[in-house]
Design a protein around this motif. Sequence first.
Motif, short mmCIF file in Angstrom:
data_model
loop_
_atom_site.label_atom_id
_atom_site.label_comp_id
_atom_site.label_asym_id
_atom_site.label_seq_id
_atom_site.Cartn_x
_atom_site.Cartn_y
_atom_site.Cartn_z
N THR A 22 -5.46 4.43 1.39
CA THR A 22 -4.90 3.55 1.78
C THR A 22 -4.64 2.27 2.75
O THR A 22 -6.05 2.27 3.51
CB THR A 22 -3.28 3.91 2.42
N ALA A 41 1.10 3.87 -3.42
CA ALA A 41 1.53 4.94 -2.99
C ALA A 41 2.11 6.15 -3.77
O ALA A 41 2.30 7.37 -3.30
CB ALA A 41 0.11 5.47 -1.24
N SER A 93 1.06 -1.10 -0.24
CA SER A 93 -0.04 0.09 -0.57
C SER A 93 0.75 1.31 -0.32
O SER A 93 0.29 2.45 -0.93
CB SER A 93 -0.76 -0.23 1.23
N CYS A 108 -5.85 5.58 -5.18
CA CYS A 108 -6.44 4.89 -4.72
C CYS A 108 -7.50 5.45 -3.89
O CYS A 108 -7.47 6.17 -3.56
CB CYS A 108 -5.32 4.17 -4.06
N SER A 116 -2.19 1.39 9.69
CA SER A 116 -2.18 2.60 8.63
C SER A 116 -1.60 4.00 9.05
O SER A 116 -1.82 4.81 8.74
CB SER A 116 -4.24 2.25 8.60
#
Lengths: 290, 395
Positions: free
Chosen positions: A194, A185, A181, A191, A272
Motif C-alpha cells: 500500500t 486496495a 492507495s 499491489c 500508511s
Amino acid sequence: MADRRRVNGPVGQTIPPIYDTPPPKFAANQKSQDAIRKIFLKTGVTPSASGSAYLELENPSSSTGRSSTSLKLTCTVHGPRSLPRSAPFSPHIILTTHVKYAPFATRQRRGYLRDSSERDLGVHLETALRGAIIADRWPKSGVDIIVTIIEGDQDRNAPENQADDGWDMMNVLGGCITVASAAIADAGIDCVDTVAGGVAALVVRDEKSQPTIVLDPAVAEYHKVFAACCVAYLPVRDEVTNIWFKGQLPDADGMLYAKLVEQSLIACRNASRVVIKALEDTVHPGQDTS
Amino acid sequence: MATATTQHLLLSPAELAYLHSTLSLTPPIRPDGRLATQFRPLTAETGILPGTYGSARVCFADGTEAIVGVKADVEKTRRTRISPEGQNGRRQRRKRQIGDDVGGGEEEEEEEEEEESAIVGENDWVEMTVEILGHRDDDNSTVFLAAMLSEALLSDGELTKKLWINRRFHWKLYIDIILISPPLSYPLPLLSLTTHLALLSTRLPRLKSEADEDPMFDDDWAASQPIYPSSRASSSSRPPITLLVMAIGENIIFDPSKEELAVADSVLAVSVVEAAVAATTTTTTDDGDVDVDMEDDRKTRRRNLRLLSVRTVDPPSRLTAPGVPNAVNAAAWGQAPPGASAKDPGVETEDVEGVWRPPRGGAKMAVLSAMVQKVLEKGGIADEVLDGLDGVELE
C-alpha cells in the motif's frame, strides 16, 4: 422600459471586499513537529465504483475550535475492465489518473476543464501508483482512478486577493496518493504494497524564528515556506515510487534536502498506518482492530 | 507518462535484457559508447529569430532539435493589492511578497527602508508553452514537461523580479518552446538547455521613463539591456538547467538515450541553478580565491549549485513486455514443472538471469539520494554542462 424581470448585476467590474487589517493568522497550534495532522479515511463510500475512498485532514485550532485549513478528497476506481476492441494490445493494465479540483475547492474558482496544475498532479499520482500496482497481472485491461478534491488545503480566512503560491499542491498530492492507495486496495487490484503519501517542508513560524522542518505542514499557519517535498513510499519494501521536491534551500550541499526527504518518509509511514487501519475496518466491519 | 513523449520503442524482451545487463556492469557500457556521466554532443546558437527578444536553437547529435523564442509585452499590474499608503498596506504587501517569491530574504529588508525597492514579481508574469510536434498541447506529458520547466524557472523568484517595471506596469514574458524534430528521446534536457540559452540572450528595451509614469522605452535596440547580465561579478542569478538522471541497479547514468530509458529502474529530473556570487560571500570563507580564479581561468572556477526541484519521471521500462523464460515456454520445448502445469502457466515466475522483467515497485531511497548528490557535486556533470553553455556566443 427596463427589463424588470431580471435582477441585473452591476455594469462594471467589481472586486470582493478587502479588509484593511486582514484577520490574524491562526497561530500554529502546538502540534509537535514530527506529527502529522489527523487523517480520517474510509473506503467503500461510492457504491457504483469498484473501489472508492474518502480522506479528510483537518487541524482543529486549539484557541477557537475552528480550523483554518482542511483537505477533503474522494477517490473512485473504475476497473479493471477490458479495453475497447479498437485499442491496441497491451501486456499491462492501462492506468489512467484524473485529478480534479471541485470548482469551489480553492479560493480562486476552478473551471470544469482540468487546468495544467491538475494535469500535473495527475501525472505525479500516476507515477506514484504505477510503481505499486502489479500491472502485468491484467493484460488488455484498463483502470480509471479519479480523485476529486472537495476542499483544497488553503487558508479559509485569507483575503480573496492573496496570490496562490502553490505550496498547498504538495499536501493535495500527498492526500491524493494516500486516498488512491486505499481505493485501489478496496477495488481489489493487486499491489506490491500500500503506497502512502507524505509531505515535509522547511518553514519559519514567524519572522524571527529559525527555519525548521515540519511534517505535513498546514501551509496557512506558517509565515513562509522555503521548500517542500512530497514522497510516495512503499513502507514494507522500503522503496520510493514518486518524489517531488521544489523550493530553495539555504545550504549548498544536499544535506538539508536529504533531511527533508527523510522527514517526509516518516510522514508516509504515519499515513500508511491510517490506510492499513481503514482497510482492516473494511475487511472486519464492526470489529475494533486497534 | 513517458510513453507519449518518447516514441514508442519496439525492442524485444531479449534486447531489453541485453541492454539492462550491459548497463548494470561496473562501469556501465552504454550503447553509444559514452561514459556514465557524459553528455551527448550538441550544437547551439542564439539570436536566430529576429522577431523575438531572445531566442536559441539547440541540436543534439541524435537529431533532436528545439527552438525557443522569448517575447515580452508590457502589461498593467493587477491592482489587487491594498494601496501602499499606510502601515497596513505595507504589511499586506509584505505578506504577498513572502508568498510570491521564495527565498528573497534580502529583498524584504530593503523594502522596509524604501518604498521604491519593493520589487515583487508574480508567477503569472511568465507564461511558458511547450509544443511537441505530433502531440496535443493538453497532453499529460506535455503539461508535465511545461510544469517541470516553469517550476525550475520560477522557484527562486529571481526572474519575475527582473520583469518589474514600476508599481503599475510589468513585463509579461512569453517563453515558447518548440521541439521541431520528432521526440527521439525524452526531450527534457534539450528543452531545458534551449530555454536557458534563450533567456541568457533575451534583451528588453531600456526604460526611459521614471518612477510610476507610463513606461516609455528607448527605441534603440543597441541600448537594450539583457535580463540576465553576463558580468559574473554582479549578484545576478542565472537561469536554471534541468538534467535527466537515471539509475540501473547501483549505476547512475546521465543524459540517457531512448534505448537506455527503456530499461531504466528509476528516472529523476533534477533542476539546479548556479547561485549568485554575492549570495555566497557569506557562506564560504575562501571566496576571495574564487574571484581571483574567475579572472584567471574560467575552467577551474567552482560553481555554487543550488537545488531547485526534483521530480520522478515515470520510466517507460514499466510499459515494456516481459520475456518468457524457457522453462515455461512451450515453444522452446520448455517443460513446465509438473506441479505448475495445472496452474495458470507462466504468469508469475521467479527472476531468471537474462530474461527481461519490467521493474516493479519503486527505487531505494539511497539510490535516489545518490542521483541528486551526483548532480550537485562540484565539478560534476552540471558544471560541465554549464561550462559548455557559457561557451555559446550570445548575440
